[in-house]
Structures are given as structure tokens and as C-alpha cells.
Motif scaffolding. Structure first.
Motif, PDB file in Angstrom:
ATOM      1  N   THR A 293      27.121  39.813  46.779  1.00 30.72           N
ATOM      2  CA  THR A 293      27.107  40.122  45.353  1.00 30.72           C
ATOM      3  C   THR A 293      27.870  41.417  45.062  1.00 30.72           C
ATOM      4  O   THR A 293      28.669  41.475  44.126  1.00 30.72           O
ATOM      5  CB  THR A 293      25.659  40.240  44.850  1.00 30.72           C
ATOM      6  OG1 THR A 293      24.972  39.023  45.153  1.00 30.72           O
ATOM      7  CG2 THR A 293      25.597  40.508  43.366  1.00 30.72           C
TER       8      THR A 293
ATOM      9  N   GLY B 143      31.558  40.781  45.366  1.00 34.19           N
ATOM     10  CA  GLY B 143      32.052  40.045  44.203  1.00 34.19           C
ATOM     11  C   GLY B 143      32.192  40.934  42.983  1.00 34.19           C
ATOM     12  O   GLY B 143      33.200  40.864  42.261  1.00 34.19           O
TER      13      GLY B 143
ATOM     14  N   TYR C 146      35.181  43.203  43.450  1.00 38.23           N
ATOM     15  CA  TYR C 146      36.433  42.469  43.265  1.00 38.23           C
ATOM     16  C   TYR C 146      36.716  42.258  41.779  1.00 38.23           C
ATOM     17  O   TYR C 146      37.838  42.467  41.315  1.00 38.23           O
ATOM     18  CB  TYR C 146      36.361  41.133  43.998  1.00 38.23           C
ATOM     19  CG  TYR C 146      37.556  40.256  43.764  1.00 38.23           C
ATOM     20  CD1 TYR C 146      38.763  40.512  44.410  1.00 38.23           C
ATOM     21  CD2 TYR C 146      37.496  39.175  42.886  1.00 38.23           C
ATOM     22  CE1 TYR C 146      39.873  39.715  44.181  1.00 38.23           C
ATOM     23  CE2 TYR C 146      38.599  38.373  42.659  1.00 38.23           C
ATOM     24  CZ  TYR C 146      39.783  38.642  43.314  1.00 38.23           C
ATOM     25  OH  TYR C 146      40.871  37.862  43.088  1.00 38.23           O
TER      26      TYR C 146
END
Length: 148
Positions: free
Chosen positions: A95, A98, A101
Motif C-alpha cells: 500500500t 502504491g 508511486y
């Protein structure tokens, strides 16, 4: 009811014999023979055969009754807790990766399109000022207050 294998093992009267060759230095071969002899499992040992490189070979036959080393100590892990901790850690790291990113992509997009973003922000500010400046009297724009 017991299986045929268990019955055969339970009624075995004599342990199996193994025949092996022991190869090594004279001291190593003597130590291996001493271990077999002291454990009472040695049945036969032929005469040592000397190799030109100094090694010695002896063929022995012995009873396969006991283990020469104690069984290893097995530590039981509480696998449920380990699996749960691993799953939670993996999910949290995934998580965070992500989110990082996506944040990098948004920042890169904003940098690339800065003039367009500034223009949209200015238009939104002007609209907000016009909506907040609404008075009881009509300012000349068509509004719901005076209907003209």
C-alpha cells in the motif's frame, strides 16, 4: 486393525544388516571401526587395503539398529502468528509503495502541466469570488434573486 507393514515390523526379530566401505586416512578408518565396535553393531570387518596415496579402505558389515546421533531438536513455530504478521506487513508495504508511486505520478504530471493547472486554479478563484460577492441587489448578471 494394523497394516501389514506394521505387523511385519512388529514381528521382526533381527535388525537389518548393512555392508559399507570405509575409505579415509588410517586414523579416520580406525575411529569409524571403534565407533561401530563400541556400539556393539559391528559384525564383520575385512583386512585394511592400503592405497598408493595413503588412504585405507575397509569393508564392514554391521547391524542397522540405532541412530548414532541424537535426533535434532525441532522448535515448533506458532505459524498462525507468523503468517498473519507476514500478510499484514506485505499488505502495508504494498500500500505504501502504491501511494508513493501515485504521488510521484501526480507530482510529475503537475510539473509537466503547470501552466494549465495555474489557469484552471485562476478560473476557479474568479468563479469563487463572483459567487461569494453576491449581494441582495442584482449586480447585473442574471441571477435567481431579481430574475432579470
Amino acid at each position: 486393525m494394523s497394516s501389514p507393514t506394521r505387523t511385519a515390523l512388529a514381528h521382526r526379530t533381527r535388525p537389518a544388516t548393512l555392508t559399507r566401505r570405509i575409505v579415509g586416512t588410517p586414523a579416520e578408518v580406525a575411529a569409524a571401526l571403534a565407533v561401530l565396535r563400541e556400539s556393539g553393531r559391528l559384525m564383520f570387518a575385512d583386512r585394511p587395503h592400503q592405497h598408493p596415496d595413503g588412504r585405507v579402505t575397509v569393508t564392514v558389515r554391521f547391524l542397522d539398529t540405532a541412530r548414532t546421533t541424537p535426533p535434532p531438536v525441532v522448535r515448533r513455530l506458532r505459524r498462525g502468528r507468523v503468517i498473519a504478521a507476514t500478510a499484514i506487513t506485505t499488505t502495508a508495504l504494498g500500500t505504501l509503495a502504491g501511494i508513493g508511486y501515485l504521488a510521484a505520478q501526480v507530482a510529475h504530471t503537475v510539473q509537466r502541466n503547470a501552466p494549465a493547472v495555474v489557469g484552471v486554479v485562476l478560473v476557479l478563484l474568479v468563479l469563487a469570488l463572483l459567487l461569494l460577492r453576491r449581494k441582495a441587489t442584482c449586480g447585473g448578471l442574471h441571477c435567481s434573486g431579481c430574475r432579470h
